[in-house]
Structures are given as C-alpha cells and as structure tokens.
Design an enzyme around this catalytic site. Structure first.
Site, PDB file in Angstrom:
ATOM      1  NE  ARG A  98      -4.135   1.749   0.819  1.00  0.00           N
ATOM      2  CZ  ARG A  98      -5.126   2.050  -0.014  1.00  0.00           C
ATOM      3  NH1 ARG A  98      -5.104   1.631  -1.277  1.00  0.00           N
ATOM      4  NH2 ARG A  98      -6.165   2.753   0.390  1.00  0.00           N
ATOM      5  CB  THR A 373      -8.990  -0.937  -7.936  1.00  0.00           C
ATOM      6  OG1 THR A 373      -9.022   0.245  -7.172  1.00  0.00           O
ATOM      7  CG2 THR A 373      -8.042  -1.921  -7.289  1.00  0.00           C
ATOM      8  CB  THR A 391      -5.822   0.713  -6.745  1.00  0.00           C
ATOM      9  OG1 THR A 391      -6.709   1.716  -7.230  1.00  0.00           O
ATOM     10  CG2 THR A 391      -5.330   1.149  -5.373  1.00  0.00           C
ATOM     11  CG  ASP A 415      -8.415   5.347  -0.448  1.00  0.00           C
ATOM     12  OD1 ASP A 415      -9.359   5.966  -0.977  1.00  0.00           O
ATOM     13  OD2 ASP A 415      -8.028   4.237  -0.846  1.00  0.00           O
ATOM     14  CB  SER A 444      -7.042  -0.518   1.073  1.00  0.00           C
ATOM     15  OG  SER A 444      -7.438  -1.116  -0.141  1.00  0.00           O
ATOM     16  CB  SER A 445     -12.370  -1.428   0.008  1.00  0.00           C
ATOM     17  OG  SER A 445     -12.848  -0.377   0.780  1.00  0.00           O
ATOM     18  N   GLY A 465     -13.335  -1.761  -7.444  1.00  0.00           N
ATOM     19  CA  GLY A 465     -14.648  -1.182  -7.168  1.00  0.00           C
ATOM     20  C   GLY A 465     -14.757  -0.398  -5.879  1.00  0.00           C
ATOM     21  N   GLY A 466     -13.633   0.120  -5.355  1.00  0.00           N
ATOM     22  CA  GLY A 466     -13.726   0.906  -4.117  1.00  0.00           C
ATOM     23  C   GLY A 466     -14.363   0.055  -3.022  1.00  0.00           C
TER      24      GLY A 466
HETATM   25  O1  DON Z   1      -7.856   1.055  -1.686  1.00  0.00           O
HETATM   26  C1  DON Z   1      -9.016   1.264  -1.929  1.00  0.00           C
HETATM   27  O2  DON Z   1      -9.924   0.680  -1.391  1.00  0.00           O
HETATM   28  C2  DON Z   1      -9.368   2.247  -3.019  1.00  0.00           C
HETATM   29  N1  DON Z   1      -8.337   3.208  -3.223  1.00  0.00           N
HETATM   30  C3  DON Z   1      -9.598   1.468  -4.221  1.00  0.00           C
HETATM   31  C4  DON Z   1     -10.099   2.297  -5.311  1.00  0.00           C
HETATM   32  C5  DON Z   1     -10.783   1.418  -6.202  1.00  0.00           C
HETATM   33  O3  DON Z   1     -11.063   0.285  -5.982  1.00  0.00           O
HETATM   34  C6  DON Z   1     -11.165   1.956  -7.404  1.00  0.00           C
HETATM   35  N2  DON Z   1     -11.658   0.824  -8.133  1.00  0.00           N
HETATM   36  N3  DON Z   1     -12.022   0.162  -8.823  1.00  0.00           N
END
Ligand code: DON
Length: 564
Positions: A98, A373, A391, A415, A444-445, A465-466
């Site tokens: 990360r 991501t 990501t 984030d 993060s997710s 997908g966040g």
């Molecule tokens: O780390 C995370 O959870 C976010 N920065 C991820 C962003 C993300 O998944 C965008 N995605 N498709």
C-alpha cells in the site's frame, strides 16, 4: 409489512435457483496454469512466464508490470496494492505494498488557511500522491517465492511499453474520457493522446518514457524506482507543483509481509488480506454472519437472500468505519474479534427476517470513491496461487504522468479521512484510525482472497470497485459455494452493495426482477440501481476434473482468462 411465509417463498426461490442453472456461461478451462486479468495481453504475459517454467509469483510479477503498460487506468508502478499468496506447500502469506504518506503529512493537511476542507488538494493534486508501493511489493514477493530471474519478469513490460500494443475497446473508451484531466498535465497528454486526439481501438500505443523507467527497474530492482533517476524525476515533479514526496520518502518506502486473515465458510478455508486493507475483515465477517442462513435453499437473487446479504453488509461496514486503519498506527484494532464466529452470531441475532434495519447516520456518510482498481488471479502447475489487487485510486490515479518518467502517480492520499472530527452530512469522515500521519498507510477495501478445501486450493478471487470490492468478492464466494455456480456464472451473476450509510441497497439494474425488488421495498429497503459493479477475475480448481476454470468479468471489455 409483508409476511414471508414458508411455502410460496421456497417455491419462488427454487424457480430462481433453476434460472441460474439454465443460463450459465461456461468458464475458460485449462489443465495446467492460468491468469485471469482485466488485460488479455497481460494475462498472456503471465501464462507465458509459467509455460517457461515460472511459478504463480513469477507470473503475478510479470502480469502486474505488463498491466502497468496495457491497463494504465489501474495497472501501475506509481500506485500500490496487496498480494495474497497460497503456496501449494507451506503457509499462506500476504504482501502489503500500500502507498504510504510522506513525512510531511499530518491530520490537518486537507484544510485550507481558513480551516475549510479542500477537496481538490485531498484528491486531485500533487499532495494527493502517496509514496508508491508496487515496485517494492512485487520485488519482495519475487524475493520470497519467485524462481525466474527478475529481469525476465520485467522485460515483457519493457517491450510492451517500447514497441507498443494494440489499444482495445475498453482502453479507447477510458482514455477518451480522461482527456480533460490529462489536459492539465502536458506529460500526461503527450503519453495518452495523439497530440490531444484520442487513440482508437486497433491503434498502437507506445510509451517510450515508461519503457525507460521499466528498464531501470528491470536492471536495478527497486533501486531503479526508489533511488536514482526515477526517484529524482518524481521528486522534481513534486517540488515543481507543491507536492510533498522527497527523495528520503522514496528511499524509506518498504513493502511489508503480513500474516493473512484466516476464516472459514461452510468447510472452506478463507484466506484474506489483513489491515491496512479492510477487505479480509469484511469478507470473513460477512461470511460468518451468512453461514447461519440456508442461502442455497432460498436461491440466488431471492429477496430473502438479498435482504440477509445487505444486512450482513450493513453491519460489517459499520464495524469497518469504526475500527479499521493502518495496524502499525492502530495497535488496538479488534481484528480477531471482528472475524470471530461469536461476533457474527451476535450480529446475526440483530437481523430481522422481514424488516430492514436502520443505519443510524449520526456518525457519518461516506465520501465518493472511485471504481478504478484492478484485480487478477493466478494459479500455476503446482497449484500455487496468487490473488493480487492493486490501484492508483481514481481511474489513472491523479492523472499526473511524471515528466520524463512516463508513469502515472496515484491519488491514494484521498483514502485518508478528511480531518479530525470532521464528519459531515456532505460525506466527510473524521474518525481517528484513518487520519493522515507520516508513513501511515491509508485504509483500503481491496480484498484479494483465496479459498481452500481440505488442504487443497479451491478458488482465487478479487475485484476492483472501491468499497464495493468487499461485497463483490463476497458474492463471488456465495455464488460458488452456496449456489454452485461455475467460475464464469459466479462472475456474470448480478451484484448488490450495501455499505451501512447511505442506508440503501445498490444493485445492478438489469439483474434483479421487479417483484424481488418490490419485496425488498416492502421490507423497508431503499433501492438504488446502477449499471455495473466491479470486475471480478476468478479461478476455480475443479476437484473432479483437476482443471482450472477461469471466470473473466465481461463488464469490462479488455480482460482475458489465458492458460494452457
Ligand atoms: O484502496 C481502496 O480501497 C481504493 N483506493 C480502491 C479504489 C478502487 O477500488 C477503485 N476501483 N475500482
């Protein structure tokens, strides 16, 4: 309020389950080794590495570097991510690469002189860039378990950047969308457009400056990125634009090896990513809650199951918001308790079978999060498995290409939470575990996940997908374990998302029947249709045939399951 009586509901559910069996698409099947990613070109690179004798880690390293070229919206060397590795023999392990905050970061850094929150600075500026982790993480994974020479794993990406590759439909669309952002940065515009004109599918995209940076990484390892020319180019871009990352920040960056979280679900072992990702906690906590329900009997897509799933999601996301952040800065995080069966049992008791719960919004609403991501899954001939999600945060990250370096910088500092105590109805969060501090990693997710059964590899899954990532991954597991779908069906099936606040079920609009949605509304759920959620890339080991079965997510057009 609607009463759910046993007989009609179970008939309805049987019908639903049968629909899945009729409609399913076949997975991609191979005997030996496979990569499933959002870039077919990069999947091919990884498969070639394994055919040349490399293992899953070698293939993952080569695929990740290739995606930094062929899938620039999220594939990266200027971002970060997580890798979960399950060797065929031995203990699973996880690599945390990360991004981390530079030394000059502090909790008030997103406020302007008047003490007001500055969205642009937090998400769309040189200060939004975290110290990248990808190169260090891939190198650490390779040093730990790789077998082929490092150079041979970076070289395919060098070639793709120098010689170019054919732009696919998905890349054409996403590059075109980004032109207004690229226009702010001459190096970005030069790299990703033809003098301001969009690249079209079928044309060749070359990235010569990226090729040079990849050559330095190929020849010098992490020092080719964190020191010398590449670091100087990055820091120069920072200094010229108010960014914070220094040469010392670059040199100080270290990937971290972490112990994966281990849970269980209906006899399967579930291996997930620990903090600073909330992914493993979320997936395991929700599976634990759902284990107490007979999802199979209720049927895929039934109102009863969508209700149970969204209630599990609601509870797990509330825990995520309250407790999780970088473990090195939050030693008190109750991770073991959050993923315990006892905690799940307590939460399950609070789920009313006929009525949506209320999310109490006095604490906060969530900020916007991007959906760019990327995830890929790898299995090799020996059944070593890699689940890797990485990501740049937004699509194309900060949209800033390092002049002379040819690589995009993340905007992952976005984030971090906004400011201490700054929790607003407008979507800001001010809770402590995830405030910015020097060298801290933002929550993060991302949820790279592996399942095993009776000591054998069973499934590799993950998605972008966040915050929806955690729920997309959950549903790929439920689809396979409970609803007995194959890998492709599990990826294709409609998805939902609930994240506690806002208190609503987000769902893929074409995928659920109006009468199911009507039942959910009567239970008190607010519903919010969207077009697509996530891009899960899944591999399953078919225990009967011994084959690998790949499910590639057709929601994004350039992906591919490639193997032999
Ligand atoms: O780390 C995370 O959870 C976010 N920065 C991820 C962003 C993300 O998944 C965008 N995605 N498709």
């Amino acid at each position: 309020m609607l009463r759910l009586t046993a007989l009609p509901l179970s008939l309805f559910m049987l019908f639903n389950a049968a629909c899945v069996a009729w409609g399913g698409n076949a997975p991609t099947r191979v005997r030996t080794a496979m990569v499933v990613s959002q870039s077919e070109i990069a999947s091919q690179v990884g498969a070639d590495v394994m055919q040349a004798g490399g293992n899953a880690i070698d293939a993952a390293v080569a695929t990740a570097f290739a995606m930094a070229v062929t899938h620039p919206s999220a594939g990266n060397i200027g971002g970060g991510g997580f890798l979960v590795f399950r060797p065929a023999d031995g203990e699973p392990t996880a690599f945390d690469f990360r991004e981390q905050a530079p030394a000059a970061a502090h909790p008030l850094m997103w406020l302007n002189e008047k003490g007001e929150y500055d969205y642009e600075r937090h998400h769309e500026s040189h200060q939004a860039v975290g110290v990248p982790g990808t190169v260090a993480g891939l190198h650490m994974a390779w040093k730990t378990a790789g077998t082929l020479p490092w150079k041979s794993l970076v070289e395919p990406a060098v070639r793709l950047a120098a010689d170019g590759f054919v732009v696919g439909d998905g890349l054409e669309r996403s590059l075109k969308e980004q032109i207004p952002r690229f226009e702010q940065y001459p190096a970005s515009l030069a790299q990703f457009t033809k003098a301001g004109e969009p690249y079209l599918a079928g044309e060749i995209l070359k990235q010569p400056e990226l090729a040079k940076t990849l050559e330095r990484i190929r020849d010098q390892g992490p020092a080719g990125f964190y020191e010398g020319e590449t670091a100087r180019l990055l820091v120069h871009a920072m200094e010229a634009n108010g960014g914070l990352i220094t040469l010392a920040d670059m040199k100080a960056y270290q990937a971290k090896r972490r112990t994966p979280l281990i849970g269980s679900y209906r006899g399967y072992e579930v291996i997930g990513m620990p903090p600073p990702s909330s992914g493993g906690v979320g997936v395991i906590e929700m599976l634990n809650i759902l284990e107490g329900f007979d999802l199979r009997a209720a049927g895929f897509g039934s109102a009863a199951n969508l209700h149970r799933m969204s209630e599990a999601m609601r509870r797990s996301f509330a825990d995520r918001a309250h407790y999780l952040g970088d473990p090195d800065f939050n030693p008190e995080m109750p991770v073991a308790s959050l993923i315990s069966k006892e905690h799940a049992a307590e939460l399950r008791k609070t789920i009313d079978a006929t009525q949506a719960s209320i999310s109490t919004p006095e604490s906060f609403v969530w900020p916007y999060e991007s959906v760019e991501t990327t995830h890929f899954s790898v299995v090799d001939a020996d059944r070593n498995a890699v689940s890797l999600t990485y990501t740049l945060e937004y699509a194309y990250g900060s949209a800033i290409v390092v002049p002379g370096g040819g690589f995009l910088l993340n905007n992952e500092m976005g984030d971090f939470n906004a400011a201490p105590g700054m929790t607003t109805a407008g979507g800001l969060i001010g809770t402590k575990p995830n405030l910015a501090l020097p060298q801290k990693r933002m929550l993060s997710s991302m949820s790279p996940t592996i399942l095993a059964k009776d000591g054998e590899l069973f499934m590799v899954t993950g998605s972008p997908g966040g915050r929806t990532i955690i729920n997309t991954v959950l549903q790929t597991v439920l689809n396979v374990v409970d609803h007995q779908m194959n890998a492709q069906e599990a990826v294709d099936a409609g998805r939902i998302h609930h994240q506690w606040l806002p208190s609503r079920i987000q769902y893929e609009g074409q995928e659920f029947s109006p009468d199911t949605l009507a039942i959910l509304r009567k239970m008190g759920h607010a519903l919010y249709p969207i077009s697509k959620q996530g891009a899960a890339e899944v591999i399953i080991v078919n225990a009967k045939t011994g084959q690998l079965e790949g499910g590639v997510d057709r929601r994004r057009p350039d992906g591919g399951a490639v193997g032999y």
